[in-house]
Each structure stands twice: as C-alpha cells, then as structure tokens.
Design an enzyme around this catalytic site. Structure first.
Site, mmCIF file in Angstrom:
data_model
loop_
_atom_site.group_PDB
_atom_site.id
_atom_site.type_symbol
_atom_site.label_atom_id
_atom_site.label_comp_id
_atom_site.label_asym_id
_atom_site.label_seq_id
_atom_site.Cartn_x
_atom_site.Cartn_y
_atom_site.Cartn_z
ATOM 1 N N ASP A 31 -9.778 3.533 -3.434
ATOM 2 C CA ASP A 31 -10.536 2.318 -3.137
ATOM 3 C C ASP A 31 -11.933 2.344 -3.747
ATOM 4 O O ASP A 31 -12.545 3.398 -3.926
ATOM 5 C CB ASP A 31 -10.676 2.147 -1.621
ATOM 6 C CG ASP A 31 -9.355 1.853 -0.945
ATOM 7 O OD1 ASP A 31 -8.348 1.667 -1.651
ATOM 8 O OD2 ASP A 31 -9.330 1.819 0.297
ATOM 9 N N ASP A 42 0.821 -1.204 0.000
ATOM 10 C CA ASP A 42 0.000 0.000 0.000
ATOM 11 C C ASP A 42 0.860 1.262 0.000
ATOM 12 O O ASP A 42 2.089 1.205 0.008
ATOM 13 C CB ASP A 42 -0.947 -0.031 1.213
ATOM 14 C CG ASP A 42 -2.339 0.486 0.889
ATOM 15 O OD1 ASP A 42 -2.462 1.359 0.011
ATOM 16 O OD2 ASP A 42 -3.298 0.019 1.526
#
Length: 454
Positions: free
Chosen positions: A262, A150
């Site tokens: 996201d 990430d």
C-alpha cells in the site's frame, strides 16, 4: 548488464490482455475509492456524499467513472447460513449494497466493491476464497461494476513452496534486485493484519520461477472465471501487492494488478510515492490496452504533500497509466489539488483510445540506466499519444535542478529540428524549440511538456 536487460525486454513474449465486452478495462480506471479516506469507517451516506462531491467538484465531467466501496461493508458475523451469500451490514448500508449501487448508477457513475482471495478480508470480514461462484453471482445481482480483490489471509494449504525471497549480491552494483526462492524461511508478516504472505522486493529478472503457475495466480484466476460466468461485466482489479509478480500473469486474469504494498500517508507518503515510481520504472513493457500496472490509490488530500509532490504523484500516475482512484474526502480538496487531478492533457494521455502503452523511462538521469533505486528513480520519461509526444522530467532531489530534454534521446521524436512545445501543467505555449528544452524543476516536482510537430 543494462544492455542485456534492455535486449531481453525488447523480445519479451507478453500475452494479450483480457478483453471484456464493451471495452470495459481497455483503459485504466478513473474514479474514487473509500479506503484512503475512511478505512473501515464507511457507510452508505459517505459513499453517496463522495459521489455527489465528484459531481459538484467537476470530476464526473472530467471523466471519472467509478465510485468504489472498499473493505468493511459486510456483516462481520459471517455469511447467510442457508444461501452462504455475503450479507451487507444494514446499519452501515440501510438500503443494502444493491440500493447503494442503484443510487450511484442514477448519478451516472459505476459502482465498485471489495473482497479478498482468502478466508478473511484485510479488515477481518468474510472473504471469498472457496465462495467465488456465489460471491460473483451476488455482486452481479447487486449491480456491481468493479471488484477490487485483495490478498489477505489465504490458508496454509494455498502456500507455494516458495516462501521467501533473497537478494542476489551479484546484482548489487547496479542496484537491481533479483529474487531467488528458498524453502527455509517462514512467511514474514508485513502488515498489522498478520497477512500471511511475504512481500518480496521487485524481482528482476526472474530467477527460474514460473509465477503464472503459482498458487497465488490460481487463487485470483478462480475469481476471474466466476466473474466471467455472470451476465454482468465486472472490471476485475487484482490487489496482489506484487508478491508473485502479477505483471507476468495479471493481463490474462484481470484489468489491472497492484505492483506493490500500500501507499502511505503523512511523513512517509512522499518516500513511498518515490519507491512506487521506482518499481514501475521497470514494468511498462507489461502494460497496454486491457492490462494496467496499478501503482495504488492516490493519497492526495490526506497527508502533507507539497504542491510539487502533488503534481509528481498525479502526473506520473497518469503517465504510467495506473488506475487513478482518488482516496480522500473530495469536498475537502483544495482548488489547486482539483486543478491537478483534472488536468485535461494528462487525463487525455491516460485515457487515449489509440495509444495503449504507458510512458516509460528513456533515461535514468542521475543514475546509470536500468538502476533500481528507491530514492532516486528514473527521471526522464516519454510516451506517445494522439496529441503528440509527452515528456516528463522528474526531480527527486531536495533542491531545484536544471533539467533538459534532448530531442535526440526521446524515442518518440523522429529527429526533426524543431517542435512546438506546451507546458502541460499550465497550458502555456513555449513556442517552437530546436534541439532541446531546458527547464528549472523544483524539488520533488515533475515538469511535463507536450511535443507536436512545428
């Protein structure tokens, strides 16, 4: 403008993908990930339950391979003070990560884990920046097969001079967004975790920025080198959110790269799905074997998607050859959802060993070609496969529309007068069709048909 961009894409110099041993990462990943199902509320029992459900519901037999534990698996109080290794939360994972991985392997799956290229993960657990070599060796020793990496909490000394993006109004007539870097605006936080990197809208074309040379790309390359140094092959999934155009450098760094922020759930899930489809409308030239545009994990089973929206979500993810990671409690999926997620013709296209390129728009439809529109993206897509040419008609509108595939417009069709046509969703043979195919497509649905020579 459309002709100029199309011509530029035709001669785009793209580096070949990162080829790993045993063809790992050649095809986009298929599997399950814990985040959209459980967020931080994960443990060994839930991971193993997911794996068992993937077997019981037929996903393993359908080709789904990875069982991935996302964020929040480690101890929040830091690394081992002597070895500096990450430590599993033994309350959540009483057999440790290695024990969990061993059980996943015994079921015939591969096991994935999560970290971040910053000082903390997005859930504020210890992350890997500055510890890449240690963490890569630790993951390899645990039997990890997949790393989702990430982009949370890089320290300020890893910032580039380019801190923001603006929209060039000269592109507004076509809706194409062009990012230009400035030094005057501080980073904008777009997430509740105070992620210190701004999210820039899709920048097309590049405005004098060498994204491959930016610090963001370097942070992810450091972990790539650490993973390649191990005696275990680990698929590397870049979760960079599309901030610094990872489609321009990701195929030499990892096997896939997230193109955006996201995905969402509930009332916002459908609009977000459409936004991601729009972004990926422009990115197919960057994907092929060993390098895949990641449209994010599936949200099927978590929100309020209609049956038509479920078909569009999975169908276009499969055609775009995004990694497909189920993100729900698998045991709770409806039979209809399972049927969609195991559609044999779409999975065959997604996992085609001969044709690596994803499907791409050949006509935008309601909008002029090459139009950037977050609510009405490209509607007509096509792609070649070992089984024939697959064509999709996406209806983003709120009512049923009649849509047509004109054979002369589809790049992969060679001008023959007629083709055999199969409805991909139900497998029905539509017979030998001449010149065009017309179908009524429900609101938010995507009709997908397979063309073979008569």
């Amino acid at each position: 403008m459309a002709a100029t961009i199309a011509a530029a894409l035709a001669v785009l110099p793209l580096a070949s993908g990162l080829e790993l041993p045993n063809e790992v990462g050649k095809l986009p990943a298929l599997g399950w990930n814990s985040w959209n199902a459980y967020y931080c509320d994960i443990n060994q029992e839930k991971i193993l339950q997911a794996a068992n459900s993937m077997i019981d519901r037929g996903f393993k037999d359908a080709g789904y391979t990875y069982i991935n534990s996302d964020d929040c698996w480690s101890r929040m109080d830091g690394r081992d003070p002597e070895t500096h290794e990450l430590r599993p939360n033994m309350t959540k994972f009483p057999d440790g990560i290695k024990g969990t991985a061993d059980e996943i392997h015994d079921m015939g799956f591969k096991f994935g884990i999560y970290s971040s290229a910053g000082t903390m993960t997005c859930g504020r657990y210890p992350a890997s920046l500055g510890y890449e070599a240690i963490d890569a060796a630790t993951f390899a020793s645990w039997g990890v097969d997949y790393l989702k990496y990430d982009n949370c909490f890089p320290p300020e000394y890893w910032y580039d001079d380019c801190l923001s993006c603006e929209v060039d109004p000269s592109f507004s007539p076509t809706g194409i967004v062009n990012g230009s870097c400035t030094n005057s605006t501080p980073p904008v936080n777009h997430y509740s975790y105070d992620r210190p990197i701004p999210f820039c809208a899709l920048e097309w074309p590049v405005d004098g920025v060498n994204y491959t040379a930016k610090y963001t790309a370097l942070r992810f390359r450091i972990m790539e080198e650490a993973l390649l140094a191990q005696n275990r092959t680990i698929l590397y999934s870049l979760c960079e959110w599309g901030v610094d155009q990872p489609w321009r450098w990701g195929n030499q760094t990892g096997s896939s790269w997230r193109i955006s922020n996201d995905i969402a759930f509930g009332d916002t899930s459908w609009p977000r799905i459409v936004e991601i489809i729009n972004m990926n409308s422009f990115l197919s030239p960057f994907a092929d074997f060993y390098g895949h545009n990641d449209a994010d994990m599936l949200t099927i089973g978590n929100g309020n998607l209609t049956s038509a929206e479920v078909r569009t979500h999975f169908g276009l993810w499969a055609l775009m050859k995004s990694p497909i990671l189920i993100g729900t409690v698998v045991a709770n999926l409806t039979e209809e959802e399972v049927s969609v997620l195991q559609n044999k013709m779409l999975l065959s296209f997604h996992q085609d060993p001969v044709f690596g390129k994803p499907a791409a728009p050949y006509k935008w439809g309601a909008n002029p070609d090459w139009t950037f529109n977050n609510t009405i993206p490209a509607q007509y897509w096509s792609g070649a496969s070992s089984n024939g040419t697959m064509v999709a008609m996406f209806n983003p509108f709120n009512e049923t529309r009649s849509m047509e595939v004109d054979f002369s417009e589809v790049p992969q069709l060679d001008g023959k007068a007629s083709y055999e046509v199969v409805n991909v969703w139900d497998g029905s043979n539509m017979g030998s069709c001449e010149g065009s195919v017309q179908m009524d497509v429900e609101a938010h649905d995507t009709a997908i048909v397979l063309f073979t020579e008569s």
